[in-house]
Design a protein around this motif. Structure first.
Motif, PDB file in Angstrom:
ATOM      1  N   GLY A   2       0.829  -1.206   0.000  1.00 17.28           N
ATOM      2  CA  GLY A   2       0.000   0.000   0.000  1.00 17.28           C
ATOM      3  C   GLY A   2       0.857   1.245   0.000  1.00 17.28           C
ATOM      4  O   GLY A   2       0.826   2.040  -0.938  1.00 17.28           O
ATOM      5  N   SER A   3       1.654   1.409   1.032  1.00 15.56           N
ATOM      6  CA  SER A   3       2.550   2.565   1.105  1.00 15.56           C
ATOM      7  C   SER A   3       3.718   2.431   0.139  1.00 15.56           C
ATOM      8  O   SER A   3       4.279   3.431  -0.326  1.00 15.56           O
ATOM      9  N   LEU A   4       4.099   1.189  -0.178  1.00 16.61           N
ATOM     10  CA  LEU A   4       5.254   0.965  -1.056  1.00 16.61           C
ATOM     11  C   LEU A   4       5.051   1.636  -2.407  1.00 16.61           C
ATOM     12  O   LEU A   4       5.956   2.311  -2.917  1.00 16.61           O
ATOM     13  N   LEU A   5       3.892   1.475  -2.996  1.00 11.97           N
ATOM     14  CA  LEU A   5       3.643   2.064  -4.307  1.00 11.97           C
ATOM     15  C   LEU A   5       3.664   3.586  -4.251  1.00 11.97           C
ATOM     16  O   LEU A   5       4.148   4.244  -5.187  1.00 11.97           O
ATOM     17  N   LEU A   6       3.166   4.155  -3.159  1.00 16.70           N
ATOM     18  CA  LEU A   6       3.195   5.616  -3.020  1.00 16.70           C
ATOM     19  C   LEU A   6       4.633   6.128  -3.027  1.00 16.70           C
ATOM     20  O   LEU A   6       4.936   7.145  -3.656  1.00 16.70           O
ATOM     21  N   HIS A   7       5.524   5.423  -2.337  1.00 14.20           N
ATOM     22  CA  HIS A   7       6.938   5.812  -2.315  1.00 14.20           C
ATOM     23  C   HIS A   7       7.565   5.671  -3.704  1.00 14.20           C
ATOM     24  O   HIS A   7       8.355   6.519  -4.128  1.00 14.20           O
ATOM     25  N   LEU A   8       7.209   4.608  -4.402  1.00 14.45           N
ATOM     26  CA  LEU A   8       7.753   4.407  -5.747  1.00 14.45           C
ATOM     27  C   LEU A   8       7.247   5.472  -6.719  1.00 14.45           C
ATOM     28  O   LEU A   8       7.989   5.902  -7.614  1.00 14.45           O
ATOM     29  N   LEU A   9       6.010   5.901  -6.546  1.00 13.60           N
ATOM     30  CA  LEU A   9       5.477   6.979  -7.380  1.00 13.60           C
ATOM     31  C   LEU A   9       6.241   8.282  -7.148  1.00 13.60           C
ATOM     32  O   LEU A   9       6.589   8.988  -8.101  1.00 13.60           O
ATOM     33  N   ASP A  10       6.503   8.587  -5.894  1.00 14.35           N
ATOM     34  CA  ASP A  10       7.302   9.784  -5.590  1.00 14.35           C
ATOM     35  C   ASP A  10       8.698   9.677  -6.190  1.00 14.35           C
ATOM     36  O   ASP A  10       9.270  10.654  -6.668  1.00 14.35           O
ATOM     37  N   TRP A  11       9.249   8.462  -6.148  1.00 11.34           N
ATOM     38  CA  TRP A  11      10.586   8.216  -6.713  1.00 11.34           C
ATOM     39  C   TRP A  11      10.603   8.490  -8.214  1.00 11.34           C
ATOM     40  O   TRP A  11      11.495   9.171  -8.728  1.00 11.34           O
ATOM     41  N   VAL A  12       9.604   7.999  -8.911  1.00  9.57           N
ATOM     42  CA  VAL A  12       9.523   8.200 -10.362  1.00  9.57           C
ATOM     43  C   VAL A  12       9.289   9.671 -10.689  1.00  9.57           C
ATOM     44  O   VAL A  12       9.921  10.232 -11.594  1.00  9.57           O
TER      45      VAL A  12
END
Length: 584
Positions: free
Chosen positions: A109-119
């Motif tokens: 759940g939170s993992l994808l949010l962090h990856l989106l910020d990374w991209v």
């Protein structure tokens, strides 16, 4: 004078040609050691290849020479700077991903949010194009309009995509219902809120309902009248072929990975990430395009293989800065399992030591390396001691810097070595004051004695002392050797005499004679210095007696001897008369 970095001139290696033997080599912190082996070459002439260190970030900018085409030189400089920028961007990309995966360690759940910020952070050209479109006279007619809308959707920036999309809807009243429908889909897309009360299961159910609604719109051909809106809805339902068609907008396989997860598996768990990463890279690059070193590093990170990430970075980036600092960070976060090397050090200390050793070869960064060695508890001091011995002591200023480093760390052996080197160098250049100062700091009694004798020899030749500031402020340091003690006291005698303090001067001179620390070669000089004092009324009678008795045993040049005998006899007679007068 500070050293200047220069490119080494080409040097032929004769051993390869003369003895027809193989060459071996060994990489060092900043140089390459090439040596001749015992293995003879087979048939054919030997080849010597030019081996050059990849300087990466530390590469010097091209020099402007008078006969160059300045514009071409400027272009070369810009290209080199751009290359350095590319390296820094790659380093930041890897570092940021390691923070997301290893340090933040976000759950599903939170993992994808962090990856989106990374991209989003590393794909910032979308913002520049969006500003260009929105600031134009007619945004909806801009050639990059739909590219901007789709790019924002690919990054999950739905509110911004709706804002740009509204420019098109306002121009097409006949199809406003279609645009409104798309606006609703974008607005209602569920986004997990890790700080909210909604559970991951509840979010997953809500997301699936939304996903089914998007699929229904696609199946009903709701957006068939507008190919761009139809492309967007295909992206929303996670159609991989449609997403792959946007390669130019995605530009990288890891952007494709995050977009793919956003629209197909937003509750991805960390253990499952490597499967999607591997398949996304294969799909995006295809069978003919081999992965670049950066791709391999990122893939290792998605596999949560820390040691492989560090190993790949060490090979690909060819500098120790990144791996040393990344490993240090992971070690402080207790994320790096103990990985002892064959010589006993752990991986973190090994990499920091290698980075610091490389810094020591730089003309101005060597001082910074000292701090890195200080933070290596096992082998840091040993490495520092070895590196200190290799520092060229070109100037006294640099020598003092090195000396302070050693003194602060109680490196007594290195302190003595540096001081001896500088003392001998100063003595060779006939700089007696500096030589004496260095020998005192080294606490080298033998060398201090030698330099003291040179001071006294110069005094006998010239009739005066040099480096008075040093000699007048020796303090307790003069006790290092008898000769240095004599030098300091003898200089004090001259100072007292110059200040007309004759009684104190006579007492000091007498003590120098009776203490037997005066060199025999200077006794005549001391007696000569005593002659004026013998005429002074305030000089005590015992001074004359002592000087006369001490002098009579010496074998001195006849002429000076006679003069001294006369002076001493006259003063002795006056002293006897004076004593007799006092007694009566």
């Amino acid at each position: 004078m500070e050293e200047v970095d220069v490119e080494p001139s080409p040097m032929l290696i004769p051993s390869a040609g003369f003895h027809q033997r193989h060459l071996g080599f060994e990489w060092g912190p900043g140089d390459l050691l090439v040596y001749e082996t015992n293995y003879k070459l087979s048939a054919g002439s030997p080849l010597v290849h030019v081996v050059r260190k990849d300087e990466d970030i530390c590469s010097p900018i091209l020099l402007l020479v008078p006969d160059s085409n300045y514009r071409s030189v400027i272009r070369a400089c810009m290209e080199e700077l751009q290359q350095n920028v590319s390296i820094l961007l790659a380093i930041e990309l890897i570092w940021n991903l390691c923070e997301v995966l290893f340090i933040d360690a976000a759950p599903a759940g939170s993992l994808l949010l962090h990856l989106l910020d990374w991209v989003r952070l590393h794909k910032s050209d979308v913002d520049a194009r969006a500003r260009e479109v929105l600031q134009s006279e007619s945004p909806a007619q801009h050639q990059s309009y739909w590219d901007v809308v789709i790019s924002l959707v690919l990054q999950g920036r739905m509110d911004e995509a709706r804002q740009v999309l509204s420019k098109q809807a306002s121009l097409r009243a006949e199809s406003s219902s279609v645009f409104k429908r798309m606006d609703v889909l974008l607005q209602t897309m569920p986004i997990f809120n890790p700080t909210g009360t909604q559970t991951l299961t509840e979010f997953d159910v809500k997301w699936r309902h939304w996903h089914e609604e998007c699929d229904r719109c696609l199946q009903d051909n709701t957006f068939a009248s507008n190919r761009h809106l139809e492309t967007i809805v295909k992206i929303l339902v996670g159609d991989e072929d449609t997403i792959l068609e946007q390669k130019e907008l995605l530009s990288t396989w890891y952007h494709f990975l995050v977009t793919r997860l956003l629209f197909t598996h937003p509750t991805i768990k960390p253990p499952d990430l490597h499967y999607y990463a591997q398949s996304s890279m294969n799909m995006f690059l295809g069978p003919r395009a081999p992965p670049e070193p950066l791709d391999i590093i990122l893939l290792s990170a998605f596999e949560f293989d820390l040691h492989q990430v560090i190993k790949d970075c060490s090979i690909a980036l060819n500098n120790w800065w990144f791996v040393a600092h990344l490993t240090d960070l992971l070690d402080h976060c207790k994320l790096l399992q103990s990985h002892n090397l064959h010589f006993g050090s752990n991986l973190r200390e090994f990499l920091v030591l290698e980075y610091a050793s490389g810094l020591f070869t730089h003309h101005s960064l060597w001082q910074l390396a000292v701090d890195y060695f200080d933070h290596c508890p096992e082998f840091g001091r040993v490495y520092l001691e070895l590196q200190i011995e290799r520092i060229p002591l070109d100037t006294e200023r640099k020598a003092i810097k090195v000396l302070r480093i050693c003194e602060d760390r109680q490196m007594s052996e290195q302190v003595r070595s540096i001081c001896k080197i500088m003392a001998k160098r100063a003595l060779r250049n006939n700089r007696l004051g500096s030589a004496l100062s260095w020998s005192i700091r080294a606490k080298d009694a033998a060398f201090a004695t030698l330099i003291s004798e040179r001071f006294l020899q110069d005094y006998c030749n010239k009739g005066s002392f040099t480096d008075l500031d040093l000699l007048d402020n020796l303090g307790p340091a003069m006790l290092l050797s008898d000769r240095l003690t004599f030098l300091g006291k003898y200089r004090e005698f001259h100072r007292l005499y110059g200040e007309n303090r004759f009684s104190e001067a006579a007492k000091l001179l007498l003590s120098l004679m009776t203490a037997k620390i005066a060199p025999r070669g200077l006794w005549m000089t001391l007696l000569t210095d005593a002659l004026p004092l013998l005429e002074q009324k305030e000089v005590k009678t015992r001074t004359t007696h002592a000087l006369h008795s001490h002098f009579t045993d010496e074998d001195i040049e006849s002429t000076k001897t006679e003069l001294l005998r006369l002076a001493l006899a006259r003063n002795l007679a006056m002293a006897i008369v004076k004593e007799g007068t006092i007694e009566t």
